[in-house]
Design a protein around this motif. Sequence first.
Motif, mmCIF file in Angstrom:
data_model
loop_
_atom_site.group_PDB
_atom_site.id
_atom_site.type_symbol
_atom_site.label_atom_id
_atom_site.label_comp_id
_atom_site.label_asym_id
_atom_site.label_seq_id
_atom_site.Cartn_x
_atom_site.Cartn_y
_atom_site.Cartn_z
ATOM 1 N N ALA A 184 7.656 -43.152 -33.576
ATOM 2 C CA ALA A 184 8.281 -42.149 -32.721
ATOM 3 C C ALA A 184 9.301 -41.329 -33.508
ATOM 4 O O ALA A 184 9.424 -40.120 -33.313
ATOM 5 C CB ALA A 184 8.946 -42.812 -31.515
ATOM 6 N N PHE A 185 10.024 -41.976 -34.409
ATOM 7 C CA PHE A 185 11.016 -41.293 -35.236
ATOM 8 C C PHE A 185 10.328 -40.273 -36.150
ATOM 9 O O PHE A 185 10.791 -39.138 -36.288
ATOM 10 C CB PHE A 185 11.797 -42.330 -36.059
ATOM 11 N N ILE A 186 9.216 -40.673 -36.762
ATOM 12 C CA ILE A 186 8.489 -39.776 -37.662
ATOM 13 C C ILE A 186 7.864 -38.629 -36.871
ATOM 14 O O ILE A 186 7.905 -37.469 -37.306
ATOM 15 C CB ILE A 186 7.419 -40.544 -38.467
ATOM 16 N N ALA A 187 7.307 -38.922 -35.705
ATOM 17 C CA ALA A 187 6.734 -37.857 -34.867
ATOM 18 C C ALA A 187 7.820 -36.851 -34.487
ATOM 19 O O ALA A 187 7.596 -35.636 -34.537
ATOM 20 C CB ALA A 187 6.079 -38.453 -33.620
ATOM 21 N N HIS A 188 8.996 -37.362 -34.126
ATOM 22 C CA HIS A 188 10.105 -36.471 -33.778
ATOM 23 C C HIS A 188 10.512 -35.617 -34.977
ATOM 24 O O HIS A 188 10.752 -34.407 -34.839
ATOM 25 C CB HIS A 188 11.298 -37.287 -33.271
ATOM 26 N N LEU A 190 8.652 -34.646 -37.454
ATOM 27 C CA LEU A 190 7.632 -33.600 -37.610
ATOM 28 C C LEU A 190 7.809 -32.509 -36.566
ATOM 29 O O LEU A 190 7.602 -31.322 -36.848
ATOM 30 C CB LEU A 190 6.231 -34.210 -37.530
ATOM 31 N N GLY A 191 8.223 -32.892 -35.358
ATOM 32 C CA GLY A 191 8.496 -31.902 -34.318
ATOM 33 C C GLY A 191 9.655 -30.998 -34.690
ATOM 34 O O GLY A 191 9.612 -29.783 -34.457
ATOM 35 N N VAL A 192 10.694 -31.563 -35.286
ATOM 36 C CA VAL A 192 11.843 -30.773 -35.740
ATOM 37 C C VAL A 192 11.386 -29.767 -36.795
ATOM 38 O O VAL A 192 11.730 -28.583 -36.738
ATOM 39 C CB VAL A 192 12.957 -31.692 -36.291
ATOM 40 N N ILE A 193 10.591 -30.235 -37.740
ATOM 41 C CA ILE A 193 10.107 -29.351 -38.805
ATOM 42 C C ILE A 193 9.196 -28.272 -38.230
ATOM 43 O O ILE A 193 9.291 -27.097 -38.609
ATOM 44 C CB ILE A 193 9.397 -30.160 -39.903
ATOM 45 N N ALA A 194 8.342 -28.651 -37.300
ATOM 46 C CA ALA A 194 7.442 -27.669 -36.677
ATOM 47 C C ALA A 194 8.235 -26.600 -35.933
ATOM 48 O O ALA A 194 7.906 -25.413 -35.997
ATOM 49 C CB ALA A 194 6.474 -28.382 -35.728
ATOM 50 N N ARG A 195 9.312 -27.010 -35.242
ATOM 51 C CA ARG A 195 10.151 -26.009 -34.566
ATOM 52 C C ARG A 195 10.834 -25.097 -35.569
ATOM 53 O O ARG A 195 10.969 -23.896 -35.341
ATOM 54 C CB ARG A 195 11.180 -26.690 -33.665
ATOM 55 N N ALA A 196 11.253 -25.651 -36.702
ATOM 56 C CA ALA A 196 11.890 -24.830 -37.740
ATOM 57 C C ALA A 196 10.915 -23.811 -38.301
ATOM 58 O O ALA A 196 11.296 -22.689 -38.625
ATOM 59 C CB ALA A 196 12.432 -25.728 -38.856
#
Length: 101
Positions: free
Chosen positions: A39-43, A45-51
């Motif tokens: 879940a931490f890694i998925a999150h 990746l979500g942060v990077i995708a939003r960036a």
Amino acid sequence: MSRKTIKTRPWDSAEHLQTEDDIAEYFEACLREGGEDHAFIAHALGVIARARGMAQVARDTGISREGLYKALSGEGNPSFATILKVVKALGLELHGSKASA
């Protein structure tokens, strides 16, 4: 005596990932710190995708933007195939080193 109110705002790591080096270092740190927590890694990746721009990542992966937000929220449970698609679309690499005994 008067009290001063301190105004704060939520921290958003995505706002601080400005360069490719920032993104690579952030992802590497997340893998080191939470490498066993999916879940931490998925999150992360979500942060990077939003960036980078979630809409572009959605186009590059062939996954809907809403689906990506859900999968990469940290509360989602994306498949490994989804994780690999996102990693590839972001131009990142999964790598590890052998732990010393």
